[in-house]
Design a protein around this motif. Structure first.
Motif, PDB file in Angstrom:
ATOM      1  N   ARG A 148      -8.878  18.917  40.911  1.00  0.00           N
ATOM      2  CA  ARG A 148      -9.511  20.206  40.606  1.00  0.00           C
ATOM      3  C   ARG A 148     -10.627  20.482  41.599  1.00  0.00           C
ATOM      4  N   LYS A 184      -9.902  29.241  34.870  1.00  0.00           N
ATOM      5  CA  LYS A 184      -8.665  28.558  34.451  1.00  0.00           C
ATOM      6  C   LYS A 184      -8.503  27.238  35.231  1.00  0.00           C
ATOM      7  N   ARG A 197     -10.838  25.402  36.601  1.00  0.00           N
ATOM      8  CA  ARG A 197     -11.840  24.413  36.178  1.00  0.00           C
ATOM      9  C   ARG A 197     -11.472  23.754  34.846  1.00  0.00           C
ATOM     10  N   THR A 198     -10.788  24.527  33.969  1.00  0.00           N
ATOM     11  CA  THR A 198     -10.423  23.968  32.667  1.00  0.00           C
ATOM     12  C   THR A 198      -8.991  23.437  32.643  1.00  0.00           C
ATOM     13  N   GLY A 199      -8.369  23.342  33.820  1.00  0.00           N
ATOM     14  CA  GLY A 199      -7.043  22.731  33.920  1.00  0.00           C
ATOM     15  C   GLY A 199      -5.929  23.558  33.309  1.00  0.00           C
ATOM     16  N   GLN A 200      -6.131  24.863  33.196  1.00  0.00           N
ATOM     17  CA  GLN A 200      -5.095  25.728  32.632  1.00  0.00           C
ATOM     18  C   GLN A 200      -4.259  26.345  33.744  1.00  0.00           C
ATOM     19  N   SER A 201      -3.036  26.721  33.385  1.00  0.00           N
ATOM     20  CA  SER A 201      -2.163  27.317  34.397  1.00  0.00           C
ATOM     21  C   SER A 201      -2.605  28.745  34.673  1.00  0.00           C
ATOM     22  N   CYS A 202      -2.406  29.180  35.885  1.00  0.00           N
ATOM     23  CA  CYS A 202      -2.666  30.577  36.239  1.00  0.00           C
ATOM     24  C   CYS A 202      -1.815  30.919  37.445  1.00  0.00           C
ATOM     25  N   MET A 233      -3.702  20.793  37.523  1.00  0.00           N
ATOM     26  CA  MET A 233      -3.480  20.747  36.070  1.00  0.00           C
ATOM     27  C   MET A 233      -3.283  19.314  35.578  1.00  0.00           C
ATOM     28  N   ARG A 234      -2.690  18.480  36.430  1.00  0.00           N
ATOM     29  CA  ARG A 234      -2.359  17.116  35.995  1.00  0.00           C
ATOM     30  C   ARG A 234      -3.408  16.084  36.374  1.00  0.00           C
ATOM     31  N   LYS A 235      -4.109  16.324  37.462  1.00  0.00           N
ATOM     32  CA  LYS A 235      -5.034  15.302  37.957  1.00  0.00           C
ATOM     33  C   LYS A 235      -6.452  15.863  38.071  1.00  0.00           C
ATOM     34  N   SER A 236      -7.353  15.256  37.326  1.00  0.00           N
ATOM     35  CA  SER A 236      -8.734  15.748  37.305  1.00  0.00           C
ATOM     36  C   SER A 236      -9.350  15.778  38.698  1.00  0.00           C
ATOM     37  N   SER A 296     -14.056  21.740  43.290  1.00  0.00           N
ATOM     38  CA  SER A 296     -15.401  21.810  42.721  1.00  0.00           C
ATOM     39  C   SER A 296     -15.771  23.269  42.466  1.00  0.00           C
TER      40      SER A 296
END
Lengths: 143, 429
Positions: A112, A134, A136-141, A106-109, A114
């Motif tokens: 994430r 989620k 891929r789009t940096g959202q929490s799950c 979530m914090r560091k691109s 691939s």
């Protein structure tokens, strides 16, 4: 034989040609830029071996998970003490000598995973398609 | 008045709707383009349902016309139309994967072979992002073309972005997580006070602060962060002169306003906020706060830029709010387990998860009443039709429909041109 940090580990006995180093930087608290492992040295190495065996890698970047049954396990903490369930492994020198750390997607691109690796996890039933989107789009799950 | 729903079965990952075509990305990596107009027509079994179905799914803009608003003040006309909507609430509109094939215009591998993280279709171009960067290629190609979307898109930037959002000026807001907030600016007049960070393309850094997703509010960009404070990046017109000494307005960056200043609060706990056009929203434990943004505030007259409208209490969501969006018909709030639509008439609808992706199209011409929700084995396409009957100036939830949207080219309604050749000469966006 117990593993030692910051020392190259030969994994040929585990059917993996890559070498691995347990980085002590991700075992010490206090560095605001580093997440820390909460799993044992053995689990960290097993997670890496599992990652390479399953080909969850794109060039010098790889992502791993620790699964018991079909439940993802916590592998570490970020600086805010939040639990992390994805590991990132890096072959920083392109010499097939890897190190890893808990990924804070979530914090560091760069943390994430691939799309190809996430698709593989969905197909294996480790995460849902919704969670892949989620991540891929940096959202929490709830992994 | 309930929303009307069309369900299409399949293993989908992303969707777009544009000029009579529905674009569906499947999880196995295909991009399928469907004839949306034909697909909707197939559900019309009675001529008396045609008008309501067309307003619902093909021409969501039509009923906002000021002349019709006058007509709806007559309760008999309004009753007649509401009855028509009521009549199509009950039937189930659903197609299986096999039935869907009948409306397939084209199928191809998703461009570049990697499932997109986010997509936008804008001015006949598909923009998309994934870990390799930002790409664009032509879309809405002639039906005679082998591929309806370019199979060889151009790479515009190699940043690993989280989301993209287009507006009509034309610009594309680019959210890059810890890399910051950026903008692809395709306007003729480029900003004079922002740093261009890509040599070949007009990509500018707006902020180095964290950006999860963003959206346009008039000239400005509301930047939402799931990690840090969100903020509004304000822009202003700077009048300059071109080489021929003619007036040349530049959309220059002005300043960032933190959401704590907008909402005048100091919460220690992080809550997501988001904004589009005239409204800004911030989630709280039990609902959300609503701020009205006045882009034309005149301080000399005592007008405020940000005015608190109300606190909306709602216990509809459980778990953390992870995403939010706004359109004319209401607010869409995504929690970890469900999608909640808080309608502009105050009612709510909960769509249980897991939600793969959802989209609204408030900047489209004919689909601003749509909500597309991709679930595990299907896509549900909702049409909300209550907002036409509300007072747009006084409503507190949802974007205010303004007369600007009525200023369109002549051939923009489905009723004017059912073969979807509209906009060919003049693209509003």
């Amino acid at each position: 034989m117990p593993y030692i940090s910051d020392t190259k580990i030969d994994l040929t006995g585990q059917s993996v040609t890559s070498n691995y180093i347990i980085s002590s930087q991700h075992r010490r608290v206090g560095n605001p830029n580093k997440s820390i492992w909460t799993i044992s040295f053995e689990d960290e190495v097993t997670c890496f071996v599992h990652t390479i065996t399953n080909k969850w890698k794109i060039g010098p970047d790889a992502w791993g998970i620790k699964v018991i049954g079909d439940i993802l396990q916590v592998v570490g903490l970020n600086n805010d003490k939040q639990e992390l369930k994805i590991a990132r492994f890096v072959d920083g020198t392109n010499t097939d000598i890897w190190h890893g750390y808990p990924a804070d997607y979530m914090r560091k691109s760069k943390d994430r995973p691939s799309t190809a690796v996430l698709k593989s996890w969905v197909k294996s039933g480790f995460i849902t398609k919704a969670k892949m989107s989620k991540i891929r789009t940096g959202q929490s799950c709830n992994l | 008045m309930q929303p009307i729903k069309i369900t299409l079965k399949g293993d989908f990952y992303d969707c777009q709707i544009y000029r009579g075509r529905l674009y569906l990305w499947t999880f196995d990596g295909a991009l399928k383009v469907y004839d949306w107009n034909e697909l909707v027509q197939s559900f019309i079994k009675k001529e008396t349902d045609r008008i309501a179905m067309t307003f619902c799914f093909l021409d969501g803009n039509y009923l906002y016309k000021s002349s019709l608003i006058e007509l709806f003040k007559d309760k008999d006309f309004k009753k007649l139309l509401l009855e028509k909507f009521d009549r199509i609430e009950r039937p189930i509109f659903e197609l299986s994967e096999n039935e869907l094939v009948k409306y397939l215009l084209g199928e191809q591998d998703t461009p570049t072979g990697i499932l997109p993280t986010d997509t936008e279709i804008y001015s006949n171009k598909l923009y998309f992002i994934h870990e390799k960067g930002l790409y664009s290629g032509s879309a809405h190609r002639a039906k005679s073309e082998k591929y309806l979307v370019s199979s060889r898109p151009s790479k515009l930037w190699d940043c690993n972005l989280l989301s993209i959002k287009a507006n009509k000026y034309p610009q594309l807001a680019l959210s890059g997580g810890d890399e910051g907030l950026f903008e692809l600016n395709m306007a003729d007049n480029l900003p004079s006070n922002l740093q261009k960070i890509e040599a070949k393309n007009p990509i500018y850094q707006i902020s180095k602060n964290h950006s999860s997703f963003s959206n346009y509010s008039y000239l400005n960009i509301y930047n939402t962060s799931m990690i840090e404070d969100s903020f509004m990046a304000l822009f202003k017109w700077n009048m300059t002169k071109d080489k021929l000494n003619r007036e040349k307005p530049l959309r220059d960056f002005d300043l960032n306003i933190n959401d704590h200043d907008i909402f005048k609060e100091e919460n220690i706990k992080h809550f997501i906020s988001w904004g589009i056009e005239d409204k800004i929203y911030k989630a709280s434990e039990g609902g959300f706060e609503i701020i009205k943004y006045n882009n034309y505030a005149n301080k000399e007259k005592g007008e405020e830029r940000f005015t608190r409208l109300k606190t909306f209490n709602l216990n509809a969501w459980k778990g953390k709010v992870i995403n939010g969006g706004t359109t004319y018909f209401g607010n869409i709030v995504e929690s970890e387990n469900a999608l909640i639509v808080i309608r502009s008439d105050g009612k709510s609808l909960t769509i249980p998860g897991p939600i793969t992706k959802w989209r609204v199209y408030p900047r489209s011409i004919n689909y601003e009443n749509h909500l597309h929700v991709i679930l595990d084995d299907r896509i549900e396409i909702y049409s909300f039709n209550h907002d036409y009957f509300l007072n747009q100036e006084t409503k507190e939830i949802g974007i205010q429909f303004s007369s600007e949207k009525h200023t369109r080219t002549q051939k923009t309604s489905y009723f004017d041109d059912p073969v979807a050749d509209m906009f060919n000469n003049s693209l509003p966006f």
